[in-house]
Design an enzyme around this catalytic site. Structure first.
Site, PDB file in Angstrom:
ATOM      1  N   HIS A 156      17.828 -15.844 -19.856  1.00 17.42           N
ATOM      2  CA  HIS A 156      16.577 -15.374 -20.475  1.00 17.42           C
ATOM      3  C   HIS A 156      16.386 -15.784 -21.932  1.00 17.42           C
ATOM      4  O   HIS A 156      15.675 -15.109 -22.673  1.00 17.42           O
ATOM      5  CB  HIS A 156      16.491 -13.838 -20.394  1.00 17.42           C
ATOM      6  CG  HIS A 156      16.416 -13.282 -19.015  1.00 17.42           C
ATOM      7  ND1 HIS A 156      17.306 -13.606 -18.022  1.00 17.42           N
ATOM      8  CD2 HIS A 156      15.559 -12.395 -18.453  1.00 17.42           C
ATOM      9  CE1 HIS A 156      17.000 -12.947 -16.918  1.00 17.42           C
ATOM     10  NE2 HIS A 156      15.941 -12.211 -17.153  1.00 17.42           N
ATOM     11  N   HIS A 208      13.556 -17.430 -16.349  1.00 14.67           N
ATOM     12  CA  HIS A 208      12.550 -16.361 -16.312  1.00 14.67           C
ATOM     13  C   HIS A 208      11.353 -16.817 -17.123  1.00 14.67           C
ATOM     14  O   HIS A 208      11.381 -16.827 -18.349  1.00 14.67           O
ATOM     15  CB  HIS A 208      13.105 -15.051 -16.866  1.00 14.67           C
ATOM     16  CG  HIS A 208      12.257 -13.850 -16.506  1.00 14.67           C
ATOM     17  ND1 HIS A 208      10.877 -13.849 -16.596  1.00 14.67           N
ATOM     18  CD2 HIS A 208      12.603 -12.622 -16.057  1.00 14.67           C
ATOM     19  CE1 HIS A 208      10.417 -12.659 -16.211  1.00 14.67           C
ATOM     20  NE2 HIS A 208      11.438 -11.903 -15.871  1.00 14.67           N
ATOM     21  N   HIS A 282      11.420 -13.699  -7.434  1.00 16.49           N
ATOM     22  CA  HIS A 282      11.293 -12.568  -8.353  1.00 16.49           C
ATOM     23  C   HIS A 282       9.816 -12.392  -8.740  1.00 16.49           C
ATOM     24  O   HIS A 282       9.189 -13.323  -9.248  1.00 16.49           O
ATOM     25  CB  HIS A 282      12.154 -12.888  -9.574  1.00 16.49           C
ATOM     26  CG  HIS A 282      12.303 -11.797 -10.564  1.00 16.49           C
ATOM     27  ND1 HIS A 282      11.371 -11.565 -11.556  1.00 16.49           N
ATOM     28  CD2 HIS A 282      13.280 -10.877 -10.754  1.00 16.49           C
ATOM     29  CE1 HIS A 282      11.785 -10.555 -12.311  1.00 16.49           C
ATOM     30  NE2 HIS A 282      12.937 -10.115 -11.845  1.00 16.49           N
ATOM     31  N   GLU A 334      14.277  -8.323  -6.593  1.00 11.55           N
ATOM     32  CA  GLU A 334      13.152  -7.776  -7.359  1.00 11.55           C
ATOM     33  C   GLU A 334      11.881  -8.547  -7.020  1.00 11.55           C
ATOM     34  O   GLU A 334      11.073  -8.855  -7.896  1.00 11.55           O
ATOM     35  CB  GLU A 334      13.413  -7.842  -8.864  1.00 11.55           C
ATOM     36  CG  GLU A 334      14.651  -7.063  -9.288  1.00 11.55           C
ATOM     37  CD  GLU A 334      14.790  -6.968 -10.803  1.00 11.55           C
ATOM     38  OE1 GLU A 334      14.651  -5.868 -11.328  1.00 11.55           O
ATOM     39  OE2 GLU A 334      15.024  -8.010 -11.441  1.00 11.55           O
ATOM     40  N   GLU A 350       7.723  -3.333  -8.887  1.00  5.53           N
ATOM     41  CA  GLU A 350       8.021  -3.072 -10.296  1.00  5.53           C
ATOM     42  C   GLU A 350       6.741  -2.972 -11.119  1.00  5.53           C
ATOM     43  O   GLU A 350       5.804  -3.735 -10.927  1.00  5.53           O
ATOM     44  CB  GLU A 350       8.913  -4.218 -10.822  1.00  5.53           C
ATOM     45  CG  GLU A 350       9.361  -4.022 -12.250  1.00  5.53           C
ATOM     46  CD  GLU A 350      10.266  -5.154 -12.739  1.00  5.53           C
ATOM     47  OE1 GLU A 350      10.831  -5.887 -11.900  1.00  5.53           O
ATOM     48  OE2 GLU A 350      10.405  -5.275 -13.969  1.00  5.53           O
ATOM     49  N   CYS A 418      12.478  -3.122 -19.287  1.00  7.98           N
ATOM     50  CA  CYS A 418      11.376  -4.088 -19.401  1.00  7.98           C
ATOM     51  C   CYS A 418      10.016  -3.437 -19.185  1.00  7.98           C
ATOM     52  O   CYS A 418       9.026  -3.838 -19.800  1.00  7.98           O
ATOM     53  CB  CYS A 418      11.570  -5.222 -18.395  1.00  7.98           C
ATOM     54  SG  CYS A 418      11.832  -4.674 -16.697  1.00  7.98           S
ATOM     55  N   CYS A 419       9.964  -2.431 -18.287  1.00 10.77           N
ATOM     56  CA  CYS A 419       8.656  -1.898 -17.895  1.00 10.77           C
ATOM     57  C   CYS A 419       7.961  -1.062 -18.980  1.00 10.77           C
ATOM     58  O   CYS A 419       6.751  -1.212 -19.170  1.00 10.77           O
ATOM     59  CB  CYS A 419       8.773  -1.077 -16.611  1.00 10.77           C
ATOM     60  SG  CYS A 419       9.353  -2.018 -15.186  1.00 10.77           S
TER      61      CYS A 419
HETATM   62 ZN   LIG Z   1       9.879  -4.175 -15.620  1.00 14.05          ZN
END
Ligand SMILES: [Zn+2]
Length: 654
Positions: A156, A208, A282, A334, A350, A418-419
């Site tokens: 990342h 990513h 993903h 994911e 997600e 992350c969310c």
């Molecule tokens: Zn997230």
């Protein structure tokens, strides 16, 4: 590193060709439904994000004046990565980037000198941390020095740069302070010196995606075409042969096959992007890639990308999207699995993936108003994305299932946070999703109580929407302009609306004749005091899934306008799977101003299979007795804000 051939360039210059530009965040003031949510983020979430980053030791990682915290979150194979290679701690710069971005948009809503001071201090730390050559990664400088650019596949590195760039652009625009923008421009210069088609440069891209769309934002904010070209390079190079991630693995002495996720579909590098026709891997990565592709398609007028995006959009929305606008059913990757595989209870969905869908849809709208994208953007906005944030702005979902036995609740913080800042920045910038502005046209993508200011054909115009949307479909739009000005106003007529009426200064418009691509177009010379009235019937609907969705067959979901509904234990008692709704049952809507911040609930008479008199039997030949029951449904986004308990979107029919 072997030189590889990037795709032939399909555009020659990055002269912006964005047909319909979103209005900048401060030019749209939202009230009503979105106003409440923006207030919650500005008053609470923005500060909470900073505090929880600090509690997680994230400041220590970026502050060169304190000892390095070392590895706080252990490398662990259960995170879904190769053991001893990856920890979510590697992504902390991205959490700072999104936290800064959320804070930036929140400052438009509410002055917050305390938070601004804290963010300035974070930026000072990044300034001190940045290396002479412009490189900047708290992980690779403070925790694993000497390993930069050795594992783009898993670690990342460019993703983190992308989020800090987005934070830098937003913070500069909100505060006028350019320190972080300068820092990140220097870093972007370094990245441009390191990656690209020229001999001697690395032919890589990030595992990513994120850097692509971030570089487009940086190019637009600075006017520096170099960043746009680099974004295009990352898009063009993805999935080319020889495969960069194979070569990179060999260069660090690893076996390319020793990849936890086994297939490059996981990060959408299994083939060049223009050849991709299925959404795979993903989910968040996919949404960010398609967002970047849409930006480049728009900037370069690149139809080869546009065609690929339309194909991918069809694939997602006809085979792999939850009714809530959630996506990516599986926790394992994911992400995506097989067509029509949409399990409800184990749905990963997600929050970031729905937020990413909003990003992608809004960028498709840059090519012109099209309800195909805007309707789905609205679906994701009102359901699968904001479900990730509690009504008071303090708690978060990572997964957004469509069914719960009572064990799924919002949390304070996550090992991979992350969310929270993703939903924070999306909500705080919601005004920018409302409109698209072209040289002589304005598209209204979203409705809601709000006021917007913009310049069109050299005139300052303000547009005030008065509405109780989404609870009520009546939208009154007042156009204010000092001097008469001609432009086309495009108004979205949502596909869920069965009956719509449009009046301009009291005169009925022939909607059928005026509507193209789901938008009614009104071209006229607008004058001070002009009024547009749009009446959208807030149709209630029973929604059924394609029979190939095995989890939803024989079931029904309730919707009203853009909102998807669910039943909760707190209103209906436990054992929600025992409730059934007949196809002929009458559904009623009720305005409940004191419930969940003010919502419209739905009610109907259903039936419930009783467990009484069943005794100790597990099976028997006589069916259970059913009793009439009144069921009450609330908007899905608002679930788990009261007593914890079961939840169900897809009700049994019967
Ligand atoms: Zn997230």
């Amino acid at each position: 590193m072997t030189a590889t051939q990037p795709a032939a360039p399909t555009g020659t210059s990055a002269k912006p060709k964005l047909a319909f530009r979103p209005l900048p965040v401060p030019q749209v003031d939202v009230h009503g439904f979105w106003g409440d949510r923006v207030d919650a983020v500005a008053a609470k979430t923005a500060g909470i994000l900073y505090d929880r980053c600090v509690e997680a030791h994230m400041l220590e990682q970026i502050d060169p004046d304190v000892p390095s915290p070392g590895v706080v979150i252990p490398f662990h194979v259960s995170d879904g990565f190769t053991a001893r290679t990856v920890t979510t701690q590697m992504f902390w710069d991205s959490d700072w980037g999104k936290t800064i971005e959320t804070a930036a948009y929140s400052l438009y809503r509410r002055r917050n000198p305390d938070l601004e001071k804290k963010i300035d201090a974070v930026i000072d730390m990044y300034g001190k941390l940045q290396q002479e050559d412009g490189y900047l990664s708290s992980w690779y400088q403070r925790i694993q020095p000497g390993l930069r650019w050795t594992n783009l596949r898993d670690c990342h590195e460019l993703y983190c740069a992308g989020h800090l760039i987005e934070g830098a652009v937003a913070y500069f625009q909100a505060t006028g302070k350019r320190k972080l923008l300068d820092i990140m421009s220097r870093y972007a210069d370094h990245i441009a010196d390191t990656f690209g088609p020229e001999p001697g440069k690395r032919k890589g891209y990030c595992g990513h995606e994120e850097i692509e769309l971030a570089l487009v934002r940086l190019a637009r904010a600075t006017g520096n075409d170099k960043y746009m070209k680099l974004a295009k390079y990352f898009i063009d190079q993805r999935g080319q042969q020889p495969h960069y991630f194979d070569e990179e693995a060999l260069a660090r002495g690893a076996d390319p096959k020793d990849f936890h996720f086994k297939t490059y579909e996981y990060n959408q590098s299994h083939k060049p992007v223009r050849e991709q026709d299925k959404v795979v891997g993903h989910a968040v990565r996919a949404m960010y890639l398609y967002s970047g592709m849409a930006d480049i398609a728009t900037e370069y007028g690149d139809d080869t990308l546009k065609i690929a995006l339309e194909r991918l959009w069809d694939d997602l929305t006809t085979k792999s999207l939850y009714v809530t606008g959630g996506l990516g059913p599986s926790a394992d990757n994911e992400g995506f699995t097989n067509d029509y595989d949409l399990p409800n209870e184990t749905a990963y969905a997600e929050t970031c993936a729905s937020v990413g869908l909003v990003f992608w849809a809004s960028r498709m709208l840059g090519m012109g108003p099209n309800a195909r994208y805007a309707d789905m953007m609205e679906r994701a906005l009102y359901n699968g994305s904001i479900s990730g944030l509690s009504l008071d702005g303090s708690l978060f979902f990572y997964e957004n299932p469509l069914e719960s036995r009572g064990g799924h609740h919002r949390w304070k913080w996550h090992r991979c946070p992350c969310c929270p800042p993703n939903i924070g920045r999306m909500v705080a910038s919601i005004g920018s999703y409302f409109y698209g502005l072209a040289d002589d046209a304005l598209a209204v993508h979203l409705y809601g109580d709000s006021s917007a200011r913009f310049e069109i054909a050299g005139q300052q115009v303000s547009l005030v929407q008065t509405s109780n949307y989404p609870w009520d479909g009546a939208v009154s739009i007042a156009v204010e302009t000092e001097t008469p000005v001609a432009f086309t106003l495009h108004l979205r007529i949502p596909a869920w609306c069965r009956k719509a009426a449009l009046r301009v200064n009291g005169k009925l418009v022939d909607l059928e004749a005026a509507t193209v691509g789901g938008y009614a177009a009104i071209r006229r010379e607008w004058q001070k005091g002009d009024k547009v009235e749009l009446d959208l019937e807030m149709s209630m609907a029973r929604l059924f899934a394609n029979p190939q969705v095995r989890q939803d067959i024989g079931r029904v979901a309730l919707a009203r306008g853009p909102l998807i509904y669910c039943v909760e234990e707190t209103d209906n008692g436990g054992g929600l799977h025992r409730i059934a709704l007949s196809r002929t049952a009458r559904i009623e809507a009720h305005r409940e101003p004191n419930l969940l911040g003010g919502v419209v609930t739905l009610s109907a008479i259903g039936s419930r299979a009783e467990t009484e008199n069943w005794g100790a039997d597990l099976y028997r030949s006589k069916p259970p007795v059913t009793q009439e029951t009144k069921l009450k449904a609330v908007p899905y986004f608002a679930w788990d804000n009261r007593d914890p308990g079961e939840m169900l979107v897809w009700l049994r029919e019967g």
